[in-house]
Design a protein around this motif. Structure first.
Motif, mmCIF file in Angstrom:
data_model
loop_
_atom_site.group_PDB
_atom_site.id
_atom_site.type_symbol
_atom_site.label_atom_id
_atom_site.label_comp_id
_atom_site.label_asym_id
_atom_site.label_seq_id
_atom_site.Cartn_x
_atom_site.Cartn_y
_atom_site.Cartn_z
ATOM 1 N N HIS A 177 0.838 -1.201 0.000
ATOM 2 C CA HIS A 177 0.000 0.000 0.000
ATOM 3 C C HIS A 177 0.875 1.254 0.000
ATOM 4 O O HIS A 177 1.883 1.321 0.698
ATOM 5 C CB HIS A 177 -0.923 0.005 1.212
ATOM 6 N N ARG A 178 0.451 2.255 -0.778
ATOM 7 C CA ARG A 178 1.206 3.502 -0.862
ATOM 8 C C ARG A 178 0.358 4.742 -0.562
ATOM 9 O O ARG A 178 0.888 5.833 -0.432
ATOM 10 C CB ARG A 178 1.832 3.637 -2.261
ATOM 11 N N GLU A 179 -0.952 4.569 -0.459
ATOM 12 C CA GLU A 179 -1.857 5.680 -0.119
ATOM 13 C C GLU A 179 -2.800 5.196 0.977
ATOM 14 O O GLU A 179 -3.684 4.367 0.727
ATOM 15 C CB GLU A 179 -2.664 6.124 -1.346
ATOM 16 N N VAL A 180 -2.605 5.702 2.195
ATOM 17 C CA VAL A 180 -3.384 5.247 3.353
ATOM 18 C C VAL A 180 -3.904 6.464 4.102
ATOM 19 O O VAL A 180 -3.223 7.492 4.191
ATOM 20 C CB VAL A 180 -2.526 4.370 4.285
ATOM 21 N N ALA A 181 -5.114 6.358 4.652
ATOM 22 C CA ALA A 181 -5.701 7.447 5.443
ATOM 23 C C ALA A 181 -5.778 7.042 6.910
ATOM 24 O O ALA A 181 -5.878 5.852 7.241
ATOM 25 C CB ALA A 181 -7.095 7.798 4.924
ATOM 26 N N LEU A 182 -5.735 8.037 7.777
ATOM 27 C CA LEU A 182 -5.835 7.820 9.221
ATOM 28 C C LEU A 182 -7.100 8.471 9.752
ATOM 29 O O LEU A 182 -7.329 9.663 9.545
ATOM 30 C CB LEU A 182 -4.622 8.411 9.942
ATOM 31 N N VAL A 183 -7.938 7.681 10.425
ATOM 32 C CA VAL A 183 -9.122 8.205 11.116
ATOM 33 C C VAL A 183 -8.816 8.082 12.601
ATOM 34 O O VAL A 183 -8.784 6.977 13.149
ATOM 35 C CB VAL A 183 -10.395 7.405 10.761
ATOM 36 N N HIS A 184 -8.565 9.213 13.251
ATOM 37 C CA HIS A 184 -8.016 9.127 14.601
ATOM 38 C C HIS A 184 -8.870 9.835 15.645
ATOM 39 O O HIS A 184 -9.807 10.585 15.337
ATOM 40 C CB HIS A 184 -6.591 9.688 14.620
ATOM 41 N N THR A 185 -8.510 9.572 16.902
ATOM 42 C CA THR A 185 -9.194 10.162 18.042
ATOM 43 C C THR A 185 -9.065 11.683 18.001
ATOM 44 O O THR A 185 -7.988 12.202 17.706
ATOM 45 C CB THR A 185 -8.597 9.630 19.352
ATOM 46 N N PRO A 186 -10.140 12.421 18.307
ATOM 47 C CA PRO A 186 -10.080 13.894 18.275
ATOM 48 C C PRO A 186 -9.010 14.445 19.209
ATOM 49 O O PRO A 186 -8.727 13.867 20.260
ATOM 50 C CB PRO A 186 -11.479 14.312 18.732
ATOM 51 N N ARG A 199 0.360 10.994 20.268
ATOM 52 C CA ARG A 199 1.480 10.069 20.106
ATOM 53 C C ARG A 199 1.238 9.085 18.968
ATOM 54 O O ARG A 199 2.145 8.811 18.172
ATOM 55 C CB ARG A 199 1.724 9.309 21.411
ATOM 56 N N PHE A 200 0.026 8.554 18.876
ATOM 57 C CA PHE A 200 -0.255 7.590 17.816
ATOM 58 C C PHE A 200 -0.223 8.273 16.446
ATOM 59 O O PHE A 200 0.385 7.764 15.502
ATOM 60 C CB PHE A 200 -1.604 6.915 18.041
ATOM 61 N N ARG A 201 -0.863 9.431 16.335
ATOM 62 C CA ARG A 201 -0.894 10.120 15.043
ATOM 63 C C ARG A 201 0.509 10.478 14.565
ATOM 64 O O ARG A 201 0.874 10.204 13.418
ATOM 65 C CB ARG A 201 -1.756 11.383 15.126
ATOM 66 N N THR A 202 1.298 11.088 15.439
ATOM 67 C CA THR A 202 2.636 11.507 15.027
ATOM 68 C C THR A 202 3.518 10.299 14.709
ATOM 69 O O THR A 202 4.356 10.353 13.796
ATOM 70 C CB THR A 202 3.304 12.371 16.109
ATOM 71 N N SER A 203 3.331 9.202 15.426
ATOM 72 C CA SER A 203 4.122 7.999 15.157
ATOM 73 C C SER A 203 3.720 7.351 13.838
ATOM 74 O O SER A 203 4.572 6.862 13.094
ATOM 75 C CB SER A 203 3.971 6.998 16.305
ATOM 76 N N VAL A 204 2.415 7.336 13.544
ATOM 77 C CA VAL A 204 1.956 6.803 12.257
ATOM 78 C C VAL A 204 2.517 7.648 11.117
ATOM 79 O O VAL A 204 2.998 7.119 10.103
ATOM 80 C CB VAL A 204 0.416 6.763 12.196
ATOM 81 N N MET A 205 2.473 8.971 11.279
ATOM 82 C CA MET A 205 2.991 9.862 10.238
ATOM 83 C C MET A 205 4.485 9.637 10.019
ATOM 84 O O MET A 205 4.956 9.576 8.875
ATOM 85 C CB MET A 205 2.710 11.309 10.617
#
Length: 335
Positions: A177-186, A199-205
């Protein structure tokens, strides 16, 4: 009704030793403590908290401070945490006092001055959380259930969200996969948001960048959408994605219904991976590959860390991150 003397006779130890075991005195050998606990279970002995508090000058109560600002939104994870923390506190002979004062700083000061608790657990930690400083100033033994920007020397326990991010992104990368979206906690832009969400968002990025994946994150105005609308909005904004990572409980619960209504088949049309408490995934039969957060393990570590802090108030502070397994349910397909 069994007494402490009965337990002592059954275990072959002194009454003082039984008392030390109940209070988790670190000088008692593990095999002796286990023998006492076995005797207590056999005799059905329960601790008289009122009498013990009077004799030890302790309240035998832990305080649990949650963020009152979050109380208007349903959080199944928080509810499960409350039950697990209460259960493990009870096993250690403590009651759990739940507090949701809108002014968390003042709540800590009030508890300290009234001496209502022997130790404090602070939940819903934000990156910049004024309750941390208040806890340090109160001198009440405290454990943070979360990782702020600065713990100021307090003990910290949480899920290893950084490792979770690496594992889930690695799975998408290995599957091509080369195009992925993140649906994350507000997140709240005022205080940099709940620590685990940031922490999760920045680590995924960060991991996506390393793995050559273009990660699409919804704009701030979409963060507080109704859970049933979050995934719809992401897919509408980023129609080119081949997969989504979801770490918002309420969105996870509604995902199957939303995708069915949109006519999207998983994993043929879209690959899906989630980060969710294991009890929620199993109990609600969530069919997606997931990082299973082990709430009982995190709660037990939190209570045990607080008990150790009370027993050894001058010991160096610790940070304990509980790793979680990835359960592959085939919802991330190879391209």
């Amino acid at each position: 009704m069994a007494t402490i003397n009965d337990v002592a006779r059954e275990a072959g130890v002194s009454k003082t030793t039984v008392s030390y075991v109940i209070s988790r005195n670190p000088r008692i050998p593990a095999d002796t403590a286990e023998r006492v606990h076995k005797a207590m279970r056999k005799l059905g002995y329960t601790v008289n908290h009122t009498a013990r508090a009077l004799s030890t000058a302790k309240t035998m109560t832990f305080g649990l401070l949650v963020n009152a600002d979050e109380n208007m939104s349903l959080s199944l994870t928080r509810g499960a945490y409350l039950c697990e923390l209460s259960n493990f506190a009870r096993q250690q002979g403590y009651d759990l006092l739940l507090m949701s004062n809108p002014n968390g700083v003042q709540a800590i000061r009030d508890l300290a001055s009234a001496r209502k608790i022997d130790g404090l657990i602070i939940m819903d930690i934000n990156r910049e959380d004024p309750r941390v400083k208040a806890a340090v100033e109160s001198k009440v033994p405290t454990v943070l259930l979360g990782i702020p920007a600065d713990s100021m020397g307090l003990d910290q326990v949480d899920t290893d969200f950084e490792r979770a991010a690496r594992e889930v992104v690695d799975l998408f990368a290995k599957q091509g996969h080369r195009e992925v979206a993140l649906v994350h906690t507000p997140e709240s832009p005022v205080d940099e948001g709940s620590n685990y969400a940031v922490r999760f968002r920045t680590s995924v990025m960060a991991e996506a960048a390393v793995r050559g994946i273009t990660l699409h994150v919804p704009p701030v105005e979409d963060w507080d959408l109704d859970p049933t609308q979050k995934l719809r909005a992401v897919l509408a904004r980023f129609p080119q994605v081949t997969g989504v990572i979801i770490d918002d409980d309420n969105t996870v619960i509604s995902t199957s219904q939303v995708l069915m209504e949109l006519g999207i088949d998983v994993p043929r049309d879209l690959s899906v991976a989630v980060v969710v408490p294991e009890v929620l995934r199993a109990g609600m039969c969530i069919p997606y590959t997931s990082i299973d957060i082990d709430l009982p393990a995190v709660a037990e570590e939190t209570i045990e860390t607080l008990c150790r802090r009370i027993a050894k108030p001058n010991a160096p502070s610790v940070t304990r991150l509980v790793s979680q397994p990835l359960t592959d349910q085939g919802s991330v397909r190879a391209l």
